[in-house]
Design a protein around this motif. Structure first.
Motif, mmCIF file in Angstrom:
data_model
loop_
_atom_site.group_PDB
_atom_site.id
_atom_site.type_symbol
_atom_site.label_atom_id
_atom_site.label_comp_id
_atom_site.label_asym_id
_atom_site.label_seq_id
_atom_site.Cartn_x
_atom_site.Cartn_y
_atom_site.Cartn_z
ATOM 1 N N SER A 81 46.311 26.332 35.512
ATOM 2 C CA SER A 81 45.189 26.571 36.418
ATOM 3 C C SER A 81 44.417 25.296 36.754
ATOM 4 C CB SER A 81 44.236 27.601 35.810
ATOM 5 O OG SER A 81 43.738 27.149 34.567
ATOM 6 N N SER A 82 44.568 24.254 35.946
ATOM 7 C CA SER A 82 43.859 23.005 36.230
ATOM 8 C C SER A 82 44.488 22.255 37.398
ATOM 9 C CB SER A 82 43.860 22.101 34.980
ATOM 10 O OG SER A 82 45.182 21.771 34.615
ATOM 11 N N ASN A 83 45.647 22.720 37.877
ATOM 12 C CA ASN A 83 46.342 22.042 38.961
ATOM 13 C C ASN A 83 46.455 22.919 40.205
ATOM 14 O OD1 ASN A 83 47.036 19.472 37.709
ATOM 15 N ND2 ASN A 83 48.277 20.704 36.330
ATOM 16 N N ASN A 84 45.448 23.734 40.449
ATOM 17 C CA ASN A 84 45.451 24.552 41.661
ATOM 18 C C ASN A 84 45.333 23.671 42.896
ATOM 19 O OD1 ASN A 84 45.547 27.173 40.506
ATOM 20 N ND2 ASN A 84 43.386 27.036 39.979
ATOM 21 N N LEU A 85 46.146 23.960 43.906
ATOM 22 C CA LEU A 85 45.981 23.324 45.204
ATOM 23 C C LEU A 85 44.842 23.982 45.987
ATOM 24 C CD1 LEU A 85 49.769 23.136 46.104
ATOM 25 C CD2 LEU A 85 48.304 21.184 45.577
ATOM 26 N N CYS A 86 44.636 25.278 45.723
ATOM 27 C CA CYS A 86 43.616 26.051 46.415
ATOM 28 C C CYS A 86 43.278 27.252 45.548
ATOM 29 C CB CYS A 86 44.158 26.517 47.772
ATOM 30 S SG CYS A 86 43.119 27.692 48.669
ATOM 31 N N ILE A 87 42.003 27.652 45.522
ATOM 32 C CA ILE A 87 41.633 28.844 44.769
ATOM 33 C C ILE A 87 40.514 29.587 45.487
ATOM 34 C CG2 ILE A 87 39.995 27.585 43.296
ATOM 35 C CD1 ILE A 87 40.833 29.548 41.018
ATOM 36 N N GLY A 88 40.640 30.917 45.514
ATOM 37 C CA GLY A 88 39.585 31.805 45.983
ATOM 38 C C GLY A 88 39.146 32.640 44.799
ATOM 39 N N ILE A 89 37.924 32.436 44.337
ATOM 40 C CA ILE A 89 37.455 33.065 43.111
ATOM 41 C C ILE A 89 36.925 34.455 43.412
ATOM 42 C CG2 ILE A 89 35.811 32.859 41.196
ATOM 43 C CD1 ILE A 89 35.919 29.824 41.627
ATOM 44 N N ALA A 90 37.317 35.414 42.570
ATOM 45 C CA ALA A 90 36.865 36.789 42.749
ATOM 46 C C ALA A 90 35.374 36.890 42.467
ATOM 47 C CB ALA A 90 37.642 37.710 41.814
ATOM 48 N N ALA A 91 34.778 37.981 42.941
ATOM 49 C CA ALA A 91 33.349 38.207 42.724
ATOM 50 C C ALA A 91 33.014 38.205 41.247
ATOM 51 C CB ALA A 91 32.938 39.523 43.361
ATOM 52 N N GLY A 92 31.805 37.717 40.921
ATOM 53 C CA GLY A 92 31.422 37.537 39.533
ATOM 54 C C GLY A 92 31.328 38.825 38.741
ATOM 55 N N SER A 93 30.950 39.933 39.380
ATOM 56 C CA SER A 93 30.854 41.204 38.664
ATOM 57 C C SER A 93 30.902 42.340 39.660
ATOM 58 C CB SER A 93 29.550 41.284 37.863
ATOM 59 O OG SER A 93 28.429 41.304 38.732
ATOM 60 N N GLY A 94 31.268 43.527 39.151
ATOM 61 C CA GLY A 94 31.227 44.715 39.972
ATOM 62 C C GLY A 94 29.804 45.222 40.113
ATOM 63 N N GLY A 95 29.609 46.176 41.025
ATOM 64 C CA GLY A 95 28.307 46.793 41.180
ATOM 65 C C GLY A 95 27.891 47.509 39.905
ATOM 66 N N GLY A 96 26.607 47.399 39.548
ATOM 67 C CA GLY A 96 26.119 48.002 38.320
ATOM 68 C C GLY A 96 26.053 49.520 38.415
ATOM 69 N N ALA A 97 26.143 50.171 37.242
ATOM 70 C CA ALA A 97 26.038 51.617 37.185
ATOM 71 C C ALA A 97 24.631 52.066 37.548
ATOM 72 C CB ALA A 97 26.389 52.098 35.777
ATOM 73 N N GLY A 98 24.534 53.184 38.261
ATOM 74 C CA GLY A 98 23.232 53.775 38.520
ATOM 75 C C GLY A 98 22.657 54.357 37.238
ATOM 76 N N THR A 99 21.414 54.034 36.940
ATOM 77 C CA THR A 99 20.755 54.518 35.726
ATOM 78 C C THR A 99 19.422 55.158 36.106
ATOM 79 O OG1 THR A 99 19.493 52.489 35.273
ATOM 80 C CG2 THR A 99 21.779 52.543 34.495
ATOM 81 N N GLY A 100 18.595 55.379 35.101
ATOM 82 C CA GLY A 100 17.263 55.884 35.374
ATOM 83 C C GLY A 100 16.283 54.802 35.748
ATOM 84 N N THR A 101 16.711 53.536 35.651
ATOM 85 C CA THR A 101 15.792 52.427 35.933
ATOM 86 C C THR A 101 16.332 51.421 36.946
ATOM 87 O OG1 THR A 101 16.669 51.208 34.019
ATOM 88 C CG2 THR A 101 14.712 52.574 33.657
ATOM 89 N N ALA A 102 17.621 51.417 37.217
ATOM 90 C CA ALA A 102 18.166 50.399 38.118
ATOM 91 C C ALA A 102 19.583 50.754 38.555
ATOM 92 C CB ALA A 102 18.182 49.029 37.440
ATOM 93 N N GLY A 103 19.994 50.114 39.652
ATOM 94 C CA GLY A 103 21.371 50.102 40.117
ATOM 95 C C GLY A 103 21.646 48.698 40.594
ATOM 96 N N THR A 104 21.968 47.806 39.672
ATOM 97 C CA THR A 104 22.012 46.373 39.957
ATOM 98 C C THR A 104 23.194 45.985 40.836
ATOM 99 O OG1 THR A 104 23.189 46.000 37.883
ATOM 100 C CG2 THR A 104 20.806 45.767 37.839
ATOM 101 N N ALA A 105 22.952 44.978 41.653
ATOM 102 C CA ALA A 105 23.977 44.500 42.579
ATOM 103 C C ALA A 105 25.030 43.685 41.854
ATOM 104 C CB ALA A 105 23.329 43.644 43.665
ATOM 105 N N GLY A 106 26.273 43.747 42.352
ATOM 106 C CA GLY A 106 27.315 42.864 41.874
ATOM 107 C C GLY A 106 27.011 41.434 42.284
ATOM 108 N N SER A 107 27.294 40.489 41.409
ATOM 109 C CA SER A 107 26.948 39.093 41.681
ATOM 110 C C SER A 107 27.945 38.438 42.619
ATOM 111 C CB SER A 107 26.875 38.306 40.368
ATOM 112 O OG SER A 107 28.121 38.317 39.708
ATOM 113 N N GLN A 108 27.503 37.380 43.289
ATOM 114 C CA GLN A 108 28.373 36.640 44.176
ATOM 115 C C GLN A 108 29.362 35.815 43.375
ATOM 116 O OE1 GLN A 108 24.905 33.544 45.098
ATOM 117 N NE2 GLN A 108 26.714 33.050 46.247
ATOM 118 N N SER A 109 30.450 35.428 44.027
ATOM 119 C CA SER A 109 31.403 34.514 43.416
ATOM 120 C C SER A 109 31.076 33.094 43.857
ATOM 121 C CB SER A 109 32.822 34.877 43.856
ATOM 122 O OG SER A 109 32.902 34.879 45.263
#
Length: 305
Positions: free
Chosen positions: A140-168
């Motif tokens: 992986s240290s010799n990639n010619l090109c890389i597209g990184i996946a999103a940092g996290s999925g969308g958060g679970a809905g709870t009684g206090t929050a539904g957090t957004a998935g983070s950017q990559s």
């Protein structure tokens, strides 16, 4: 398949017809050899061209599902999934022609499953996987090109929050998903001009049982003449609208609407390539919450001229 992208190449540059090769999870140009796992390919660059450009877009993340809970309590929808980033590099072919390269096309992450048990939080979406091009048998240290996946999925809905998935993060960073809200329409997915866009948050329900609409999917700006990539699901359990498959970069999926008297609306899937999935809407006990939408698969494109 070029999705109308071939005009982006110089017309008959350097005495040869320009060529666009597109590698997807389950399809590739005729001369490509399938690797040992789905989405991996082996390819030898053809001769006769002066320049080669690699474009790699990572998989988008899935949206989270909404909370299923008792009336007269806050219940958040799931957060929208973040999108994959884009890598874009150009080389003279003299250093690459005839060399074998390995290609991996990232998968979109799964949306969180609808919550089927009373008084329970939703399920988080999962992150997508990276797309890359590298010399055959290199690390992986010799990639010619890389597209990184999103940092996290969308958060679970709870009684206090539904957090957004983070950017990559990458050469052209991906976009974050939208968070759920119980006090207003949930947030739209973030838009982008250089990468895919994030999914909208699922609609919530507040403690007075007011139900909220889902957030719109992020658009590709300025390439789309629509306000957002897809319309959020209406309050009362409307499903998130389906984003237009623009082809070059993926719009985000939309969040499903919250429902205080029935099932929550499902979030829609992020568009190919790399769009984040929409979050699912919240529901009341006795009815399933909305499921999160899947993230869009990534892609690898090779331009030769």
């Amino acid at each position: 398949m070029n999705d109308g992208l071939l005009p982006l190449l110089p017309p008959r540059a350097y005495g040869v017809e320009p060529l666009l090769l597109e590698f997807r999870r389950t399809s590739a140009p005729p001369n490509a050899q399938a690797g040992s796992t789905v989405g991996t390919w082996n390819y030898v660059l053809p001769s006769g061209y002066r320049f080669v450009r690699f474009e790699c877009i990572g998989g988008g993340s899935g949206g989270g599902s909404g909370r299923r809970g008792a009336a007269n309590n806050n219940r958040f929808g799931g957060g929208g999934g973040g999108s994959g980033s884009r890598g874009d590099v150009t080389f003279q072919t003299s250093i690459l022609t005839g060399l074998a390269i390995n290609i991996q096309v990232g998968a979109g992450g799964a949306g969180g499953a609808a919550q089927t048990a009373d008084t329970s939080d939703g399920n988080a979406g999962t992150a997508g996987t990276n797309s890359f091009v590298r010399y055959a048998a290199e690390t992986s240290s010799n990639n010619l090109c890389i597209g990184i996946a999103a940092g996290s999925g969308g958060g679970a809905g709870t009684g206090t929050a539904g957090t957004a998935g983070s950017q990559s993060f990458g050469q052209f960073a991906g976009s974050a998903g939208g968070a759920s809200s119980v006090s207003a329409t949930s947030a739209a997915g973030a838009e982008s001009a250089n990468s895919a866009s994030g999914g909208g948050g699922g609609g919530g329900i507040d403690s007075s049982n007011t139900q909220r609409a889902g957030g719109a999917g992020g658009r590709i700006s300025p390439y789309s003449n629509t306000t957002f990539g897809s319309t959020g699901g209406t309050a009362g359990g409307g499903a998130g609208g389906t984003p237009v498959n623009y082809g070059f970069l993926g719009h985000g999926g939309a969040g499903g609407g919250g429902n205080a008297s029935g099932a929550g609306g499902d979030g829609s899937a992020g568009a190919f390539p790399g769009g984040g999935g929409g979050g699912g809407g919240a529901s009341v006990n006795g009815f399933n919450s909305g499921a999160g939408g899947n993230g869009g698969d990534g892609v690898v494109r090779i331009y030769l001229w």
